[in-house]
Design a protein around this motif. Structure first.
Motif, short mmCIF file in Angstrom:
data_model
loop_
_atom_site.label_atom_id
_atom_site.label_comp_id
_atom_site.label_asym_id
_atom_site.label_seq_id
_atom_site.Cartn_x
_atom_site.Cartn_y
_atom_site.Cartn_z
N GLU A 65 6.39 -59.79 101.78
CA GLU A 65 7.65 -59.49 101.09
C GLU A 65 7.60 -59.96 99.65
OE1 GLU A 65 10.93 -61.84 102.87
OE2 GLU A 65 10.52 -63.15 101.16
N GLY A 66 8.51 -59.41 98.87
CA GLY A 66 8.60 -59.78 97.47
C GLY A 66 9.64 -58.90 96.80
N PRO A 67 9.92 -59.16 95.53
CA PRO A 67 10.98 -58.41 94.84
C PRO A 67 10.67 -56.92 94.70
CG PRO A 67 9.74 -59.79 93.30
CD PRO A 67 9.29 -60.18 94.68
N TRP A 68 9.40 -56.53 94.85
CA TRP A 68 9.02 -55.12 94.76
C TRP A 68 9.57 -54.30 95.93
CZ3 TRP A 68 5.63 -59.23 94.54
CH2 TRP A 68 5.10 -59.66 95.77
N LEU A 69 10.12 -54.97 96.96
CA LEU A 69 10.70 -54.25 98.10
C LEU A 69 12.19 -53.96 97.94
CD1 LEU A 69 8.88 -55.96 101.12
CD2 LEU A 69 8.58 -53.63 100.32
N VAL A 70 12.81 -54.47 96.86
CA VAL A 70 14.25 -54.29 96.67
C VAL A 70 14.61 -52.80 96.61
CG1 VAL A 70 16.15 -54.57 95.00
CG2 VAL A 70 14.71 -56.53 95.59
N VAL A 71 13.85 -52.02 95.84
CA VAL A 71 14.14 -50.59 95.69
C VAL A 71 13.92 -49.87 97.03
CG1 VAL A 71 13.41 -48.45 94.54
CG2 VAL A 71 13.62 -50.58 93.22
N ASN A 72 12.83 -50.22 97.69
CA ASN A 72 12.50 -49.60 98.98
C ASN A 72 13.59 -49.86 100.02
OD1 ASN A 72 10.77 -50.25 101.80
ND2 ASN A 72 10.28 -48.33 100.78
N SER A 101 15.45 -63.35 83.84
CA SER A 101 16.47 -63.29 82.80
C SER A 101 17.81 -62.92 83.46
CB SER A 101 16.08 -62.24 81.77
OG SER A 101 17.10 -62.10 80.82
N GLN A 102 18.80 -63.78 83.26
CA GLN A 102 20.04 -63.69 84.02
C GLN A 102 20.76 -62.34 83.88
OE1 GLN A 102 22.61 -66.96 83.19
NE2 GLN A 102 23.98 -66.57 84.92
N ASP A 103 20.73 -61.77 82.67
CA ASP A 103 21.50 -60.55 82.43
C ASP A 103 20.70 -59.27 82.68
OD1 ASP A 103 23.49 -62.23 81.60
OD2 ASP A 103 22.85 -62.19 79.51
N GLU A 104 19.46 -59.43 83.16
CA GLU A 104 18.61 -58.25 83.30
C GLU A 104 18.17 -58.05 84.75
OE1 GLU A 104 16.89 -56.62 80.21
OE2 GLU A 104 16.30 -58.40 79.11
N LEU A 105 17.71 -56.84 85.03
CA LEU A 105 17.15 -56.57 86.35
C LEU A 105 15.85 -57.35 86.52
CD1 LEU A 105 17.50 -52.66 86.47
CD2 LEU A 105 19.09 -54.36 87.38
N HIS A 106 15.39 -57.48 87.76
CA HIS A 106 14.07 -58.09 87.98
C HIS A 106 13.01 -57.18 87.37
CE1 HIS A 106 10.57 -59.76 89.95
NE2 HIS A 106 11.31 -60.81 90.27
N PRO A 107 11.95 -57.75 86.76
CA PRO A 107 10.92 -56.90 86.12
C PRO A 107 10.30 -55.88 87.08
CG PRO A 107 10.25 -59.24 86.19
CD PRO A 107 11.69 -59.19 86.49
N GLU A 108 10.17 -56.23 88.37
CA GLU A 108 9.62 -55.28 89.33
C GLU A 108 10.51 -54.04 89.45
OE1 GLU A 108 6.80 -55.23 91.00
OE2 GLU A 108 6.02 -57.27 90.86
N ILE A 109 11.83 -54.26 89.36
CA ILE A 109 12.77 -53.14 89.46
C ILE A 109 12.71 -52.31 88.18
CG2 ILE A 109 15.21 -52.49 89.67
CD1 ILE A 109 15.61 -55.05 91.35
N TYR A 110 12.67 -52.98 87.02
CA TYR A 110 12.53 -52.24 85.75
C TYR A 110 11.28 -51.36 85.76
CZ TYR A 110 16.19 -54.35 82.78
OH TYR A 110 17.38 -54.72 82.20
N ALA A 111 10.17 -51.93 86.26
CA ALA A 111 8.90 -51.19 86.24
C ALA A 111 8.97 -49.95 87.14
CB ALA A 111 7.75 -52.09 86.67
#
Length: 339
Positions: A88-95, A130-140
């Motif tokens: 698991e990891g933040p890259w699964l948020v979109v999935n 960064s508090q006001d931004e999406l996680h970098p994995e989600i941005y990518a």
């Protein structure tokens, strides 16, 4: 406890995933995208494989194939696990967001709620740097997805990649895709020197990306540099790569046509096809080269064998891509008109 429908809806709307990113193309665009994504192939080691399966799943859902969508979302999760060597990891948020929406649309609210909870757990465990931004994995993933949809989304995609890279600079493929988003946005113009320099650095960091190398070479040619030898050298490398639309073949054939010769472009495409006779994408590439030769070199009398080969390739490509070959049908009509 079961969520009331309005609470569930508002939580789903707040997710970051394909269902909330305003991706609403028409049917013909969906079919074209589906074919494009299938042309990328599923070569192990492709760092975008999870993203590819996620987008393919969303497209199948939009086309009405919900079982395919569910299967592709599962393959996306598996591809991420293999690439990142962890469950698991933040890259699964979109999935997980996609799966929450899919179950919701299927009327399976308990499963939808379960995936919403999984998203919450991941967001709490892996907050954005960064508090006001999406996680970098989600941005990518959002950036990569937008790049596939339309030219007018390329600048936004480049911006999202830049944000992801600022927070998580170590992902080589993000740098490469960031450069490709910038280049594609300036496709008919010469790039500013500072972007060209960034592109050179990205190319050195990611020597495996022949796609980026081809685009860099084209920019050098636009500045007046002689690139024939480098183009031919890249041709040998592309032939050794897996036969995927990520190999850089189509972009390189374009460079051959403009800066080397159309006959050498045809030879390269035919050699690739000889090595991989069943790869649909390479048939598209070869058809394109014959079109260039016949339609754009009108003053030449073309041999009948060249015209016959162009016609048979176009007919085959049209049958392989029945929902996304309108341009090829027009090209075929033009070739018949010249024959």
């Amino acid at each position: 406890a079961a969520q009331s429908p309005t609470t569930l809806e508002s939580k789903l709307e707040a997710l970051q995933c394909h269902f909330t990113w305003d991706l609403d193309p028409g049917m013909s665009k969906l079919f074209r995208l589906r074919d494009k994504l299938e042309d990328i192939g599923t070569e192990e080691g492709n760092s975008w494989l999870g993203h590819i399966y996620n987008l393919r799943g969303f497209i199948q859902y939009k086309l009405g194939f919900t079982e395919d969508a569910q299967s592709l979302f599962s393959r996306a999760a598996e591809a991420f696990r293999q690439m990142r060597n962890t469950d698991e990891g933040p890259w699964l948020v979109v999935n997980y967001g996609n799966l929450a929406w899919l179950h919701h649309h299927l009327g399976e609210q308990a499963e939808s709620q379960a995936y919403l909870s999984k998203v919450d757990a991941l967001m709490n465990k892996y907050p954005s740097p960064s508090q006001d931004e999406l996680h970098p994995e989600i941005y990518a993933e959002k950036a990569w997805t937008l790049m596939k949809f339309s030219a007018d989304k390329k600048l936004l995609a480049a911006d999202y990649f830049e944000r992801a890279i600022t927070m998580q600079p170590g992902m080589v493929e993000w740098h490469t895709s960031h450069m490709l988003a910038l280049v594609n946005n300036h496709s008919n113009k010469k790039l500013e020197d500072n972007i060209l320099e960034k592109m050179r650095i990205a190319k050195e960091q990611d020597p495996e990306s022949l796609y980026l190398a081809v685009h860099y070479l084209e920019q050098c040619a636009k500045k007046g540099e002689r690139i024939k030898d480098e183009a031919r050298e890249l041709g040998r490398k592309v032939l050794r790569n897996p036969a995927s639309s990520y190999s850089g073949m189509k972009a390189l054939l374009w460079v051959y046509w403009k800066y080397v010769s159309v006959d050498e472009a045809i030879d390269l495409a035919e050699e690739a096809l000889e090595n991989h006779p069943d790869v649909c994408y390479l048939k598209t590439c070869a058809a394109l080269c014959y079109k260039w030769k016949i339609i754009f070199f009108r003053e030449s009398r073309h041999k009948q064998s060249v015209i016959d080969r162009a016609i048979s390739l176009h007919e085959e490509v049209i049958s392989l891509y029945p929902h996304s070959s309108l341009v090829k049908k027009i090209d075929l009509a033009n070739i018949y008109a010249r024959s």
